[in-house]
Write an enzyme that holds these catalytic residues in place. Structure first.
Site, PDB file in Angstrom:
ATOM      1  N   ASP A   1       0.758  -1.198   0.035  1.00 24.85           N
ATOM      2  CA  ASP A   1       0.063   0.061  -0.064  1.00 24.85           C
ATOM      3  C   ASP A   1       0.934   1.267   0.094  1.00 24.85           C
ATOM      4  O   ASP A   1       2.108   1.012  -0.077  1.00 24.85           O
ATOM      5  CB  ASP A   1      -1.023  -0.161   1.143  1.00 24.85           C
ATOM      6  CG  ASP A   1      -0.194   0.152   2.579  1.00 24.85           C
ATOM      7  OD1 ASP A   1       1.011   0.287   2.740  1.00 24.85           O
ATOM      8  OD2 ASP A   1      -1.054   0.246   3.751  1.00 24.85           O
ATOM      9  N   HIS A   2       0.398   2.352   0.249  1.00 22.57           N
ATOM     10  CA  HIS A   2       1.088   3.553   0.039  1.00 22.57           C
ATOM     11  C   HIS A   2       2.135   3.660   1.408  1.00 22.57           C
ATOM     12  O   HIS A   2       3.433   4.133   1.164  1.00 22.57           O
ATOM     13  CB  HIS A   2       0.241   4.928   0.458  1.00 22.57           C
ATOM     14  CG  HIS A   2      -0.413   4.915   1.601  1.00 22.57           C
ATOM     15  ND1 HIS A   2      -1.722   4.012   1.518  1.00 22.57           N
ATOM     16  CD2 HIS A   2      -0.429   5.494   2.678  1.00 22.57           C
ATOM     17  CE1 HIS A   2      -2.216   4.210   2.799  1.00 22.57           C
ATOM     18  NE2 HIS A   2      -1.713   5.168   3.639  1.00 22.57           N
TER      19      HIS A   2
ATOM     20  N   CYS B   1       3.277  -3.443   3.983  1.00 18.08           N
ATOM     21  CA  CYS B   1       2.449  -2.176   4.667  1.00 18.08           C
ATOM     22  C   CYS B   1       3.111  -1.514   5.691  1.00 18.08           C
ATOM     23  O   CYS B   1       4.290  -1.800   5.870  1.00 18.08           O
ATOM     24  CB  CYS B   1       0.982  -2.563   4.660  1.00 18.08           C
ATOM     25  SG  CYS B   1       0.994  -3.695   6.141  1.00 18.08           S
TER      26      CYS B   1
ATOM     27  N   GLY C   1       2.698  -4.158   8.556  1.00 20.67           N
ATOM     28  CA  GLY C   1       2.887  -5.562   8.214  1.00 20.67           C
ATOM     29  C   GLY C   1       1.591  -6.385   8.622  1.00 20.67           C
ATOM     30  O   GLY C   1       1.502  -7.327   7.974  1.00 20.67           O
ATOM     31  N   ILE C   2       0.696  -5.722   9.568  1.00 21.07           N
ATOM     32  CA  ILE C   2      -0.189  -6.480  10.104  1.00 21.07           C
ATOM     33  C   ILE C   2      -1.293  -6.642   9.071  1.00 21.07           C
ATOM     34  O   ILE C   2      -2.094  -7.798   8.931  1.00 21.07           O
ATOM     35  CB  ILE C   2      -0.921  -6.094  11.375  1.00 21.07           C
ATOM     36  CG1 ILE C   2       0.632  -6.158  12.455  1.00 21.07           C
ATOM     37  CG2 ILE C   2      -1.914  -6.576  11.988  1.00 21.07           C
ATOM     38  CD1 ILE C   2       0.605  -5.166  13.841  1.00 21.07           C
ATOM     39  N   GLY C   3      -1.983  -5.565   8.713  1.00 23.87           N
ATOM     40  CA  GLY C   3      -2.944  -5.641   7.521  1.00 23.87           C
ATOM     41  C   GLY C   3      -2.543  -6.477   6.380  1.00 23.87           C
ATOM     42  O   GLY C   3      -3.576  -7.410   6.057  1.00 23.87           O
ATOM     43  N   MET C   4      -1.514  -6.415   5.792  1.00 25.65           N
ATOM     44  CA  MET C   4      -1.175  -7.353   4.785  1.00 25.65           C
ATOM     45  C   MET C   4      -1.197  -8.681   5.258  1.00 25.65           C
ATOM     46  O   MET C   4      -1.528  -9.693   4.548  1.00 25.65           O
ATOM     47  CB  MET C   4       0.281  -6.800   3.984  1.00 25.65           C
ATOM     48  CG  MET C   4       0.054  -5.654   3.232  1.00 25.65           C
ATOM     49  SD  MET C   4      -1.114  -5.730   2.008  1.00 25.65           S
ATOM     50  CE  MET C   4      -0.366  -4.452   0.789  1.00 25.65           C
TER      51      MET C   4
ATOM     52  N   ARG D   1       8.902 -33.385   9.554  1.00 31.15           N
ATOM     53  CA  ARG D   1       7.839 -33.639  10.567  1.00 31.15           C
ATOM     54  C   ARG D   1       7.066 -32.170  10.443  1.00 31.15           C
ATOM     55  O   ARG D   1       5.975 -32.039  10.605  1.00 31.15           O
ATOM     56  CB  ARG D   1       8.339 -33.222  12.068  1.00 31.15           C
ATOM     57  CG  ARG D   1       9.176 -31.941  12.351  1.00 31.15           C
ATOM     58  CD  ARG D   1       9.816 -32.303  13.725  1.00 31.15           C
ATOM     59  NE  ARG D   1      10.266 -30.974  14.289  1.00 31.15           N
ATOM     60  CZ  ARG D   1      11.681 -30.464  13.826  1.00 31.15           C
ATOM     61  NH1 ARG D   1      12.207 -31.412  12.940  1.00 31.15           N
ATOM     62  NH2 ARG D   1      12.201 -29.442  14.399  1.00 31.15           N
TER      63      ARG D   1
HETATM   64  C1  RB5 Z   1      -1.841   2.722   6.279  1.00 31.99           C
HETATM   65  O1  RB5 Z   1      -1.914   3.881   7.043  1.00 31.99           O
HETATM   66  C2  RB5 Z   1      -1.743   1.627   7.540  1.00 31.99           C
HETATM   67  O2  RB5 Z   1      -2.832   1.590   8.145  1.00 31.99           O
HETATM   68  C3  RB5 Z   1      -1.482   0.394   6.710  1.00 31.99           C
HETATM   69  O3  RB5 Z   1      -0.249   0.279   5.932  1.00 31.99           O
HETATM   70  C4  RB5 Z   1      -0.873  -0.742   7.661  1.00 31.99           C
HETATM   71  O4  RB5 Z   1       0.060  -0.513   8.582  1.00 31.99           O
HETATM   72  C5  RB5 Z   1      -2.067  -1.600   8.149  1.00 31.99           C
HETATM   73  O5  RB5 Z   1      -1.842  -3.079   8.562  1.00 31.99           O
END
Ligand code: RB5
Length: 149
Positions: free
Chosen positions: A8-9, A65, A68-71, A132
């Site tokens: 993302d951005h 991102c 990294g959590i959103g992705m 395993r």
């Molecule tokens: C974008 O502002 C941000 O929320 C996104 O990149 C990411 O960190 C979500 O997990």
């Protein structure tokens, strides 16, 4: 090795940096966007890269991102994807060796470029150990196959 990359951005700058690092090497990289620092929604890019990897059109994926959590959440919704969010080299390598992770997720707002480079290089060269670990992954795949939600 075919690699699908996306961000993302908030991960745009690190994605561009990683692309440059890997260019001209043994990797065939396809960039699924985003293509500018303008604000976008990470699911649009995370699902795309995850689907390309799950379909076999790419061998591996890299997603970036801010945290990294959103992705990670997005990519792991796609059947066949094992996405690993790594902040260090040890977990990146373990995600290949034990989990056969097919997508690496990075956090541009947390991980500096130098460390990100080491993480990417170690992750791309680390091999799955099988044994395993294969039967554990088979359990994940069985769950995916039978789940209705
Ligand atoms: C974008 O502002 C941000 O929320 C996104 O990149 C990411 O960190 C979500 O997990």
């Amino acid at each position: 090795m075919k690699i699908a990359i996306g961000s993302d951005h908030a991960g745009f700058e690190l994605k561009e940096y990683i692309k440059q690092l890997l260019a001209g090497g043994d990797y065939d990289i396809t960039d699924y966007g985003t293509h500018s620092p303008q604000s976008v929604d990470y699911p649009d890019y995370g699902f795309k890269v995850a689907q390309v990897v799950a379909s076999g059109d790419a061998d591996r994926g890299i997603l970036v991102c801010g945290t990294g959590i959103g992705m990670s959440i997005v990519a792991n919704k796609v059947k066949g994807v094992r996405a690993a969010l790594a902040f260090d080299i040890y977990t990146a390598v373990q995600s290949r060796a034990h989990l056969d992770a097919n997508i690496l997720v990075l956090a541009e707002r947390v991980t500096g470029k130098g460390l990100a480079e080491e993480i990417v290089r170690s992750w791309l060269s680390a091999e799955f150990e099988g044994g395993r670990h294969s039967s554990r992954i088979a359990k994940i795949e069985a769950f995916e196959k039978n789940r209705d939600r």
